[in-house]
Write an enzyme that holds these catalytic residues in place. Structure first.
Site, PDB file in Angstrom:
ATOM      1  N   THR A   1      -9.231  10.857  -1.069  1.00 14.59           N
ATOM      2  CA  THR A   1      -9.524   9.859  -2.575  1.00 14.59           C
ATOM      3  C   THR A   1     -10.797   9.669  -2.209  1.00 14.59           C
ATOM      4  O   THR A   1     -11.360   9.388  -3.407  1.00 14.59           O
ATOM      5  CB  THR A   1      -8.208   8.373  -2.131  1.00 14.59           C
ATOM      6  OG1 THR A   1      -7.003   9.985  -2.292  1.00 14.59           O
ATOM      7  CG2 THR A   1      -8.335   7.498  -2.869  1.00 14.59           C
TER       8      THR A   1
ATOM      9  N   LYS B   1      -4.228   2.433   9.886  1.00  9.08           N
ATOM     10  CA  LYS B   1      -5.484   1.728   9.653  1.00  9.08           C
ATOM     11  C   LYS B   1      -3.869   1.334   8.687  1.00  9.08           C
ATOM     12  O   LYS B   1      -5.031   0.006   8.083  1.00  9.08           O
ATOM     13  CB  LYS B   1      -5.860   3.034   8.440  1.00  9.08           C
ATOM     14  CG  LYS B   1      -7.498   4.229   9.879  1.00  9.08           C
ATOM     15  CD  LYS B   1      -8.050   4.460   8.222  1.00  9.08           C
ATOM     16  CE  LYS B   1      -7.123   6.357   7.690  1.00  9.08           C
ATOM     17  NZ  LYS B   1      -5.834   7.460   8.933  1.00  9.08           N
ATOM     18  N   LYS B   2      -3.297   1.359   8.136  1.00  7.02           N
ATOM     19  CA  LYS B   2      -1.921   0.334   8.228  1.00  7.02           C
ATOM     20  C   LYS B   2      -1.665  -0.955   7.825  1.00  7.02           C
ATOM     21  O   LYS B   2      -1.816  -1.827   7.775  1.00  7.02           O
ATOM     22  CB  LYS B   2      -1.211   1.418   7.033  1.00  7.02           C
ATOM     23  CG  LYS B   2      -0.912   2.901   6.059  1.00  7.02           C
ATOM     24  CD  LYS B   2      -2.170   2.207   4.708  1.00  7.02           C
ATOM     25  CE  LYS B   2      -2.460   3.197   4.510  1.00  7.02           C
ATOM     26  NZ  LYS B   2      -2.872   3.507   2.878  1.00  7.02           N
TER      27      LYS B   2
ATOM     28  N   ASP C   1       0.950  -1.499   0.277  1.00  6.71           N
ATOM     29  CA  ASP C   1      -0.043   0.316   0.146  1.00  6.71           C
ATOM     30  C   ASP C   1       0.863   1.658   0.014  1.00  6.71           C
ATOM     31  O   ASP C   1       2.186   1.282   0.731  1.00  6.71           O
ATOM     32  CB  ASP C   1      -0.976   0.175   1.423  1.00  6.71           C
ATOM     33  CG  ASP C   1      -2.031   1.025   0.738  1.00  6.71           C
ATOM     34  OD1 ASP C   1      -2.520   1.616  -0.244  1.00  6.71           O
ATOM     35  OD2 ASP C   1      -3.292   1.086   2.305  1.00  6.71           O
ATOM     36  N   LYS C   2       0.354   2.020  -0.474  1.00  8.91           N
ATOM     37  CA  LYS C   2       0.393   3.598  -0.510  1.00  8.91           C
ATOM     38  C   LYS C   2      -0.052   4.214   0.447  1.00  8.91           C
ATOM     39  O   LYS C   2      -1.364   4.543   0.175  1.00  8.91           O
ATOM     40  CB  LYS C   2       1.344   4.500  -1.856  1.00  8.91           C
ATOM     41  CG  LYS C   2       2.200   5.951  -1.657  1.00  8.91           C
ATOM     42  CD  LYS C   2       0.037   6.271  -2.140  1.00  8.91           C
ATOM     43  CE  LYS C   2       0.372   7.861  -2.377  1.00  8.91           C
ATOM     44  NZ  LYS C   2      -0.614   8.629  -3.193  1.00  8.91           N
ATOM     45  N   HIS C   3       0.195   5.879   1.702  1.00 11.53           N
ATOM     46  CA  HIS C   3      -0.279   6.974   1.687  1.00 11.53           C
ATOM     47  C   HIS C   3       0.493   7.980   1.792  1.00 11.53           C
ATOM     48  O   HIS C   3       1.673   8.456   1.617  1.00 11.53           O
ATOM     49  CB  HIS C   3      -0.553   6.152   3.235  1.00 11.53           C
ATOM     50  CG  HIS C   3      -1.312   7.260   3.714  1.00 11.53           C
ATOM     51  ND1 HIS C   3      -2.926   6.586   3.672  1.00 11.53           N
ATOM     52  CD2 HIS C   3      -1.637   8.213   4.521  1.00 11.53           C
ATOM     53  CE1 HIS C   3      -3.643   8.145   4.636  1.00 11.53           C
ATOM     54  NE2 HIS C   3      -2.933   8.755   4.690  1.00 11.53           N
ATOM     55  N   SER C   4      -0.537   9.184   1.276  1.00  5.39           N
ATOM     56  CA  SER C   4       0.002   9.927   1.470  1.00  5.39           C
ATOM     57  C   SER C   4      -0.331  11.343   2.445  1.00  5.39           C
ATOM     58  O   SER C   4      -1.697  10.751   3.357  1.00  5.39           O
ATOM     59  CB  SER C   4      -0.692  10.903   0.023  1.00  5.39           C
ATOM     60  OG  SER C   4       0.307  12.392  -0.056  1.00  5.39           O
TER      61      SER C   4
ATOM     62  N   ARG D   1     -10.868  16.055  13.552  1.00  6.05           N
ATOM     63  CA  ARG D   1      -9.530  16.896  13.107  1.00  6.05           C
ATOM     64  C   ARG D   1      -9.579  17.438  12.290  1.00  6.05           C
ATOM     65  O   ARG D   1      -9.314  19.068  11.465  1.00  6.05           O
ATOM     66  CB  ARG D   1      -8.498  16.027  12.979  1.00  6.05           C
ATOM     67  CG  ARG D   1      -8.171  15.034  13.851  1.00  6.05           C
ATOM     68  CD  ARG D   1      -6.822  14.355  14.051  1.00  6.05           C
ATOM     69  NE  ARG D   1      -5.674  14.750  12.425  1.00  6.05           N
ATOM     70  CZ  ARG D   1      -5.549  13.415  11.914  1.00  6.05           C
ATOM     71  NH1 ARG D   1      -5.289  12.756  11.429  1.00  6.05           N
ATOM     72  NH2 ARG D   1      -4.503  14.368  10.866  1.00  6.05           N
TER      73      ARG D   1
ATOM     74  N   SER E   1      -2.748   8.067  13.182  1.00  4.93           N
ATOM     75  CA  SER E   1      -3.541   8.213  11.736  1.00  4.93           C
ATOM     76  C   SER E   1      -4.403   6.509  10.993  1.00  4.93           C
ATOM     77  O   SER E   1      -4.511   5.904  10.352  1.00  4.93           O
ATOM     78  CB  SER E   1      -4.696   8.914  12.133  1.00  4.93           C
ATOM     79  OG  SER E   1      -5.944   8.898  10.528  1.00  4.93           O
TER      80      SER E   1
END
Length: 449
Positions: free
Chosen positions: A122, A189-190, A82-85, A170, A185
């Site tokens: 997203t 989730k990851k 996975d990827k997250h920004s 938030r 946060s």
């Protein structure tokens, strides 16, 4: 133990115990902590910060507040990645990266979020696709990942439920920028998604939560250290967010750009560079590429061959969207009734743009939330965005405003003119890839989970 006493301790700058943090997280899930108390705690954490030990405890508590996905029973033929920004304006990389990695043999269960502050989300983008289910049940999620190779979805009710509530709080209490809350946060989730590899895209610049390199490095190292310490191989890239990424910002507009990117019809160079660089990292982390050059070739071939677009289409259909979405996306994506060109008032080179304020223009148009209960207008936003270093003549297009009515379009047009600086001197565009945070930190911390 009273909630107000825990809030008071953090307000006064004291370190919270694991028991106190567990109490806060449990209160988030059960509702025992009121909206006001949760908001007060978020603000106290933002202002006073959290130590590494506190951040680890918060991440652990939020991860175990719900179920942790197990992919072992599906006999997947590749790694779960996975990827997250950390969030940016016009950042639609996830929409292309997930199917690119899937086309290379990885499996991507991407748990994403809605917009926070001035940045787009997203999930908000994907909800512009008719029928797309952002909250499938576990069975549908697993089936989609298995058959399409990727599934970009929101948090289910039982996946890190503490973060689900805190995330919304938030967004409307000016506490988005807390390093500890961002780290907990994202990683809760990851970790709950059962991943085998993660790449982080940490934005830096005037359109990012981290406006300085010092802040960006702090966040990148925090994420990499905590994730690797938890047994999740993770690397991070710090990438530039001093301009809109790609040439559009706004929900349906960004989905359109993503489809055209995957189809090879429209690939803004900075967006292409970021997408391929992050994809290369993931392919290496998952053992699908032997080195960076190999990974880049694999990712590039998945994109240019059209295989990534096929995986995106399969994902959309598996999650309830139209089977022919990629072929007829212009028919399915709603368009704003008013489109107004913003013209350059003078000739010269684009020197700078106030990216955060550009994101706020999209929110003011209705493309984001000012309150938790606000509904988003997926049609609105900005397209045809000018790029830094680009030369323009008087009357050239700086952007196109997509609005629900003429008055909103005029206001956005006037505001945008003050946010794009045009000067007499040429500007050399810089690479969006600023700094990599990788292997050196991966073995630096081992936590007792």
């Amino acid at each position: 133990m009273l909630a107000q006493e825990v809030i008071r301790r953090k307000r006064d700058g004291l370190a919270l115990s694991e028991a106190e943090i567990d109490m806060f997280v449990a209160g988030l899930v059960s509702g025992a902590w009121s909206e006001g108390q949760c908001a007060a705690m978020a603000m106290a954490i933002l202002l006073r910060g959290m130590s590494a030990k506190e951040t680890v405890a918060l991440t652990k508590a939020m991860t175990r507040s719900g179920q942790v996905m197990d992919w072992s029973g599906l006999d997947l033929s590749g790694p779960v990645l996975d990827k997250h920004s950390s969030g940016g304006v016009g950042d639609k990389v996830s929409l292309m990266l997930a199917p690119i990695v899937a086309a290379c043999g990885g499996y991507v269960p991407m748990v994403s979020g809605r917009g926070l502050g001035h940045t787009g989300g997203t999930l908000d983008k994907l909800e512009s696709i008719p029928g797309y289910q952002i909250a499938p049940d576990t069975e549908l999620l697993r089936k989609t990942v298995q058959t399409a190779g990727c599934a970009i979805v929101g948090q289910s009710a039982d996946l890190a439920p503490a973060d689900r509530r805190l995330y919304a709080i938030r967004d409307v209490t000016a506490t988005v920028e807390s390093m500890a809350l961002i780290t907990a946060s994202i990683l809760s989730k990851k970790l709950a998604a059962g991943l085998q590899g993660l790449v982080m895209d940490v934005k830096v610049g005037n359109g990012a939560f981290a406006s300085t390199m010092e802040q960006a490095r702090e966040l990148a190292h925090s994420l990499v250290h905590v994730a690797n310490g938890a047994g999740l191989p993770t690397r991070a890239w710090i990438t530039d967010m001093n301009q809109v990424l790609g040439d559009s910002c706004g929900n349906a507009l960004e989905v359109r750009e993503a489809v055209e990117f995957l189809a090879g019809a429209r690939q803004e160079p900075r967006l292409l560079e970021v997408t391929l660089a992050l994809g290369t990292e993931l392919l290496q982390l998952g053992g699908l590429a032997k080195d960076g050059d190999h990974g880049l070739r694999l990712a590039g071939d998945a994109l240019h061959s059209g295989r990534a677009l096929q995986h995106f289409g399969r994902m959309v259909h598996a999650l309830g969207g139209p089977a022919d979405f990629c072929e007829r996306y212009t028919s399915y994506l709603s368009a704003a009734p008013v489109q107004q060109i913003v013209k350059a008032p003078r000739a010269g080179w684009v020197q700078a743009m106030q990216t955060r304020d550009i994101g706020l223009i999209v929110i003011a148009l209705g493309g984001g939330r000012q309150r938790v209960i606000d509904r988003i207008d997926a049609r609105v936003g900005l397209s045809n965005m000018v790029q830094l270093g680009q030369h323009v003549e008087v009357g050239d297009t700086l952007a196109v405003v997509h609005a629900a009515d003429a008055s909103a379009a005029l206001e956005a047009q006037q505001n945008l003119l003050g946010l794009i600086e045009i000067g007499d001197q040429p500007v050399t565009p810089r690479s969006p890839m600023v700094e990599r945070v990788g292997n050196g930190a991966e073995a630096a911390l081992r936590l007792n989970w």
